[in-house]
Scaffold this motif. Structure first.
Motif, mmCIF file in Angstrom:
data_model
loop_
_atom_site.group_PDB
_atom_site.id
_atom_site.type_symbol
_atom_site.label_atom_id
_atom_site.label_comp_id
_atom_site.label_asym_id
_atom_site.label_seq_id
_atom_site.Cartn_x
_atom_site.Cartn_y
_atom_site.Cartn_z
ATOM 1 N N ARG A 142 0.847 -1.212 0.000
ATOM 2 C CA ARG A 142 0.000 0.000 0.000
ATOM 3 C C ARG A 142 0.870 1.244 0.000
ATOM 4 N NH1 ARG A 142 -5.680 1.098 2.753
ATOM 5 N NH2 ARG A 142 -6.014 2.082 0.731
ATOM 6 N N SER A 143 1.899 1.229 0.838
ATOM 7 C CA SER A 143 2.781 2.393 0.888
ATOM 8 C C SER A 143 3.440 2.621 -0.471
ATOM 9 C CB SER A 143 3.842 2.188 1.966
ATOM 10 O OG SER A 143 4.766 3.244 1.928
ATOM 11 N N THR A 144 3.895 1.530 -1.077
ATOM 12 C CA THR A 144 4.582 1.637 -2.368
ATOM 13 C C THR A 144 3.642 2.201 -3.439
ATOM 14 O OG1 THR A 144 5.799 -0.348 -1.726
ATOM 15 C CG2 THR A 144 5.996 0.353 -4.016
ATOM 16 N N VAL A 145 2.406 1.712 -3.415
ATOM 17 C CA VAL A 145 1.453 2.122 -4.440
ATOM 18 C C VAL A 145 0.973 3.565 -4.217
ATOM 19 C CG1 VAL A 145 -0.890 1.674 -5.255
ATOM 20 C CG2 VAL A 145 0.721 -0.205 -5.035
ATOM 21 N N ILE A 146 0.624 3.896 -2.985
ATOM 22 C CA ILE A 146 0.148 5.256 -2.698
ATOM 23 C C ILE A 146 1.274 6.267 -2.916
ATOM 24 C CG2 ILE A 146 -0.729 6.818 -0.905
ATOM 25 C CD1 ILE A 146 -2.168 4.366 0.319
ATOM 26 N N GLY A 147 2.440 5.961 -2.366
ATOM 27 C CA GLY A 147 3.585 6.869 -2.516
ATOM 28 C C GLY A 147 3.977 7.026 -3.981
ATOM 29 N N GLY A 148 3.958 5.915 -4.706
ATOM 30 C CA GLY A 148 4.329 5.971 -6.121
ATOM 31 C C GLY A 148 3.359 6.829 -6.919
ATOM 32 N N ALA A 149 2.061 6.668 -6.641
ATOM 33 C CA ALA A 149 1.058 7.470 -7.358
ATOM 34 C C ALA A 149 1.252 8.953 -7.039
ATOM 35 C CB ALA A 149 -0.350 7.017 -6.970
ATOM 36 N N LEU A 150 1.447 9.266 -5.770
ATOM 37 C CA LEU A 150 1.646 10.674 -5.396
ATOM 38 C C LEU A 150 2.881 11.235 -6.102
ATOM 39 C CD1 LEU A 150 0.835 10.617 -1.572
ATOM 40 C CD2 LEU A 150 -0.530 11.647 -3.402
ATOM 41 N N SER A 151 3.936 10.449 -6.098
ATOM 42 C CA SER A 151 5.162 10.900 -6.740
ATOM 43 C C SER A 151 4.920 11.205 -8.230
ATOM 44 C CB SER A 151 6.239 9.828 -6.548
ATOM 45 O OG SER A 151 7.287 10.021 -7.437
ATOM 46 N N ASN A 152 4.254 10.297 -8.927
ATOM 47 C CA ASN A 152 3.968 10.530 -10.350
ATOM 48 C C ASN A 152 3.143 11.789 -10.558
ATOM 49 O OD1 ASN A 152 5.191 8.083 -10.926
ATOM 50 N ND2 ASN A 152 3.265 6.942 -10.983
ATOM 51 N N ILE A 153 2.137 11.974 -9.723
ATOM 52 C CA ILE A 153 1.216 13.087 -9.924
ATOM 53 C C ILE A 153 1.903 14.421 -9.623
ATOM 54 C CG2 ILE A 153 -0.957 14.134 -9.127
ATOM 55 C CD1 ILE A 153 -1.907 11.108 -8.763
ATOM 56 N N TYR A 154 2.659 14.457 -8.530
ATOM 57 C CA TYR A 154 3.412 15.690 -8.236
ATOM 58 C C TYR A 154 4.363 16.028 -9.389
ATOM 59 C CZ TYR A 154 2.068 16.695 -3.395
ATOM 60 O OH TYR A 154 1.380 17.074 -2.272
ATOM 61 N N LYS A 155 5.027 15.007 -9.898
ATOM 62 C CA LYS A 155 5.959 15.262 -11.006
ATOM 63 C C LYS A 155 5.211 15.820 -12.222
ATOM 64 C CE LYS A 155 9.457 11.833 -9.835
ATOM 65 N NZ LYS A 155 9.841 10.417 -9.975
ATOM 66 N N TYR A 156 4.061 15.241 -12.502
ATOM 67 C CA TYR A 156 3.272 15.664 -13.663
ATOM 68 C C TYR A 156 2.838 17.121 -13.529
ATOM 69 C CZ TYR A 156 0.366 14.578 -17.757
ATOM 70 O OH TYR A 156 -0.169 14.519 -19.022
ATOM 71 N N LEU A 157 2.666 17.544 -12.301
ATOM 72 C CA LEU A 157 2.269 18.942 -12.082
ATOM 73 C C LEU A 157 3.491 19.857 -11.960
ATOM 74 C CD1 LEU A 157 -0.769 18.556 -9.640
ATOM 75 C CD2 LEU A 157 -0.793 18.894 -12.111
ATOM 76 N N GLY A 158 4.651 19.303 -12.259
ATOM 77 C CA GLY A 158 5.842 20.139 -12.356
ATOM 78 C C GLY A 158 6.675 20.270 -11.089
ATOM 79 N N TYR A 159 6.326 19.547 -10.037
ATOM 80 C CA TYR A 159 7.127 19.626 -8.817
ATOM 81 C C TYR A 159 8.422 18.849 -8.989
ATOM 82 C CZ TYR A 159 2.963 21.272 -6.344
ATOM 83 O OH TYR A 159 1.875 21.987 -5.934
ATOM 84 N N GLY B 278 -4.250 8.865 -16.854
ATOM 85 C CA GLY B 278 -4.659 8.760 -15.448
ATOM 86 C C GLY B 278 -4.194 7.452 -14.828
ATOM 87 N N CYS B 279 -4.377 6.357 -15.548
ATOM 88 C CA CYS B 279 -3.943 5.057 -15.022
ATOM 89 C C CYS B 279 -2.433 5.026 -14.876
ATOM 90 C CB CYS B 279 -4.412 3.925 -15.926
ATOM 91 S SG CYS B 279 -6.112 3.454 -15.573
ATOM 92 N N ASN B 280 -1.724 5.515 -15.887
ATOM 93 C CA ASN B 280 -0.260 5.548 -15.781
ATOM 94 C C ASN B 280 0.180 6.313 -14.539
ATOM 95 O OD1 ASN B 280 0.469 5.794 -19.364
ATOM 96 N ND2 ASN B 280 -0.130 4.074 -18.101
ATOM 97 N N LEU B 281 -0.485 7.404 -14.261
ATOM 98 C CA LEU B 281 -0.110 8.187 -13.071
ATOM 99 C C LEU B 281 -0.334 7.384 -11.787
ATOM 100 C CD1 LEU B 281 -1.433 11.748 -14.038
ATOM 101 C CD2 LEU B 281 0.952 11.038 -13.837
ATOM 102 N N LEU B 282 -1.322 6.514 -11.820
ATOM 103 C CA LEU B 282 -1.553 5.667 -10.646
ATOM 104 C C LEU B 282 -0.561 4.497 -10.597
ATOM 105 C CD1 LEU B 282 -5.459 5.373 -10.612
ATOM 106 C CD2 LEU B 282 -4.031 6.907 -9.249
ATOM 107 N N GLY B 283 0.183 4.311 -11.670
ATOM 108 C CA GLY B 283 1.142 3.209 -11.712
ATOM 109 C C GLY B 283 0.626 1.995 -12.469
ATOM 110 N N ILE B 284 -0.485 2.184 -13.191
ATOM 111 C CA ILE B 284 -1.108 1.068 -13.913
ATOM 112 C C ILE B 284 -0.805 1.179 -15.402
ATOM 113 C CG2 ILE B 284 -3.346 0.061 -14.562
ATOM 114 C CD1 ILE B 284 -4.382 1.155 -11.829
ATOM 115 N N GLU B 285 -0.395 0.067 -15.992
ATOM 116 C CA GLU B 285 -0.126 0.069 -17.433
ATOM 117 C C GLU B 285 -1.370 -0.372 -18.199
ATOM 118 O OE1 GLU B 285 3.748 -1.238 -19.036
ATOM 119 O OE2 GLU B 285 4.028 -2.000 -16.995
ATOM 120 N N MET B 286 -1.498 0.145 -19.420
ATOM 121 C CA MET B 286 -2.683 -0.177 -20.215
ATOM 122 C C MET B 286 -2.377 -1.211 -21.290
ATOM 123 S SD MET B 286 -4.999 1.358 -18.865
ATOM 124 C CE MET B 286 -6.284 2.578 -18.983
#
Ligand code: ARG
Length: 569
Positions: free
Chosen positions: A134-151, A557-565
């Motif tokens: 859970r930590s890996t998945v939640i943290g990973g998603a947050l990391s992707n999303i922050y990066k996408y918003l330019g942080y 959106g899925c990629n940002l959550l860490g899910i591949e299509m």
């Protein structure tokens, strides 16, 4: 893209003389589109304007001047002013933006701002279990999303590679190391040694003493202890890496607890100098009772060794200096709420700039439960994560085999679906909620699941495959997408970036997962109501463009959550 909220707020500012930024915070999104796309609840203004909300609403409506090409209708219902977006304009804005932008929704909002995310952090020589997932998945998603918003994001895997348990492992290994094949099945074998040495410690005080000494020796750099510790770490990391490969996890830093072994003295010195360190039965602690925390924070144990908390405090000093963070997030289960309360409070005494103390934020999440109850290592109901992911892939493969036996690359697709299902399940609900892990729910292609979104995406791909090439945006008649099904989809797509921002405001990836479910459902309704490949080429082009746009957002959106299509399934 135009920002309708800003346009509305600006027009409202002129009509009310209230600051547009303030007004923007009042604007709501009505659930029922019969009440418009945006609404101003006027009771928020009733206090300052000293009138009844309904009266305010009517007055504003009389005065307001708003560009009809953006907002086609303004209506008063009760104390609300409802705003209706110009439907054709919405189509135009969204489709144009999607065709222009390769990375739709990407932003520079975070430019120049540093975010540290401490996540995953399994413990060496212990199983990588479902809580770490859970930590890996939640943290990973947050990391992707922050990066996408330019942080500027630094994801840190704060490995549990230090602490008294290593003194025990070293002792156990010394005693029985040759009985276990550590290279073959590292974590299992090390766990067995660990359980056995713990038994021994209970029986024999002398062994316990030897274990404590080992850890002290490790801290002092004793070559034998350090070498063994390194070996335990190496073999464990190899095993963890298999899980990270399945999940696609990447970290900017692997500095675990041991990294701080030579950085803790500074913490002790500062606390000592500030008079915050008190002796308590041989240990050194910080009393936090005046801060409303009953349990003191132990800095040095009575045998002289450091603690989990001391290492976390050293990490705060280090991260403030090296990463100059605006926010430092810690993604762990809610069982550690007290720990973080303690160290964030002690951090106030470390002499750091206040902004660094303010930026510390625990991001807790709930337990993972089996349908039969809590998982526990002791009772053997704890599932090894690697097995769990592999089982999910297997189950996904069985389903695919049944649904579509002809499919090529079944293994590759099963991996995306199986892993995606587990990831989505972890993010599907508010993170604080305990999560029930149930195979049938997780892999249900019709449920609110990862596979459902993937399935919707695959359907879109197959529609798109039916046309030779994507229609040009110039050739699309925006009017034909003003029906309610199309509009529902477009409104959601329009809102994508806003959703990402909300995720970072609340550190809550489930806002994005829920959104993707809503989008997939809205598209399915649109798809069920409307044929896409039709004789009327104008209509077909427009619907193809809408489908393409939906596919893009679902994928991103899925990629940002860490899910591949998958492209097919
Ligand atoms: N290794 C810890 C555990 O498994 C989590 C570490 C979280 N991060 C931190 N900086 N304390 O519970």
């Amino acid at each position: 893209m135009v920002k309708y909220e800003e346009i509305i707020a600006k027009a409202l500012e002129k009509a009310t003389e209230i600051d547009e930024k303030e007004l923007e915070t009042y604007i709501e999104f009505p659930k029922d589109s019969a009440n418009g796309d945006y609404a101003l609840p006027c009771f928020k203004l009733a206090k300052t304007m000293k009138k009844a909300p309904q009266m305010i609403a009517n007055e504003i409506k009389e005065k307001i001047e708003i560009d009809e090409s953006y907002i086609e209708k303004v209506e008063v219902v009760g104390g609300y002013i409802n705003f209706f977006v110009n439907k054709e304009n919405l189509v135009k804005e969204v489709l144009n933006e999607i065709s222009r932008q390769d990375e739709y929704g990407k932003a520079k909002i975070g430019e120049g701002r540093n975010i540290v995310i401490d996540y995953s952090a399994p413990n060496i020589a212990k199983p990588f279990h479902i809580g770490h997932l859970r930590s890996t998945v939640i943290g990973g998603a947050l990391s992707n999303i922050y990066k996408y918003l330019g942080y500027n994001v630094t994801g840190i895997n704060h490995l549990g590679d230090y602490g008294t348990q290593f003194g025990k492992l070293i002792e156990g290994y010394k005693m029985w190391g040759n009985e276990y094949d550590i290279d073959k099945d590292p974590i299992n074998e090390l766990t067995k040694i660990y359980i056995r040495i713990n038994e021994e410690c209970k029986k024999d005080e002398k062994v316990l003493e030897a274990c404590r000494n080992n850890f002290k020796k490790l801290e002092d750099g004793d070559p034998y202890c350090v070498e063994l510790w390194k070996r335990f770490k190496d073999v464990s990391l190899k095993e963890f890496q298999r899980v990270y490969d399945l999940l696609g996890s990447k970290f900017e830093s692997w500095n675990g607890e041991a990294f701080y072994s030579d950085k803790m003295q500074e913490v002790v010195d500062i606390l000592e100098k500030k008079g915050k360190l008190v002796d308590s039965q041989g240990a050194k602690i910080v009393d936090l009772s005046e801060e409303g925390i009953d349990t003191p924070c132990i800095i040095i144990k009575s045998n002289g060794s450091s603690t989990y908390a001391t290492r976390d405090l050293a990490a705060i000093l280090y991260r403030a200096r090296i990463y100059d963070y605006e926010k430092a997030l810690y993604v762990t289960s809610y069982e550690q709420v007290l720990h973080f309360k303690q160290i964030f409070t002690v951090a106030k005494y470390l002499g750091l700039d206040e902004k660094y103390v303010k930026g510390l934020k625990h991001v807790p999440f709930g337990m993972v439960l089996l349908p039969t109850g809590k998982m526990s290592t002791r009772e053997g109901t704890s599932i090894k994560l690697e097995d769990l992911l592999n089982e999910s892939i297997e189950r996904a493969k069985e389903i695919i085999e049944k649904k579509n036996p002809e499919l090529e690359d079944k293994d590759e697709i099963a991996k995306k679906v199986g892993v995606g299902a587990v990831i989505f399940n972890d993010l599907a609900n508010n993170r604080l909620k305990d999560e029930v892990f149930d195979w049938d729910t997780i892999l249900n292609f019709q449920g609110e699941t990862g596979p459902y979104i993937q399935y919707t995406y695959v359907r879109i791909r197959s529609v798109l495959n039916k046309v030779e090439e994507l229609p040009k945006i110039e050739d699309v008649d925006f009017k034909v997408l003003t029906d309610s099904y199309s509009q529902e989809v477009l409104k959601l797509i329009y809102n994508f970036q806003n959703i990402l921002v909300q995720v970072t405001d609340k550190e809550e990836p489930s806002i994005l997962s829920r959104y993707l479910i809503d989008l997939a459902k809205a598209y399915s309704s649109f798809y069920n109501e409307n044929k896409i490949i039709v004789d009327d080429k104008k209509l077909q082009s427009a619907r193809i463009c809408l489908s393409y746009a939906t596919g893009k957002v679902l994928e991103k959106g899925c990629n940002l959550l860490g899910i591949e299509m998958p492209n097919k399934m």
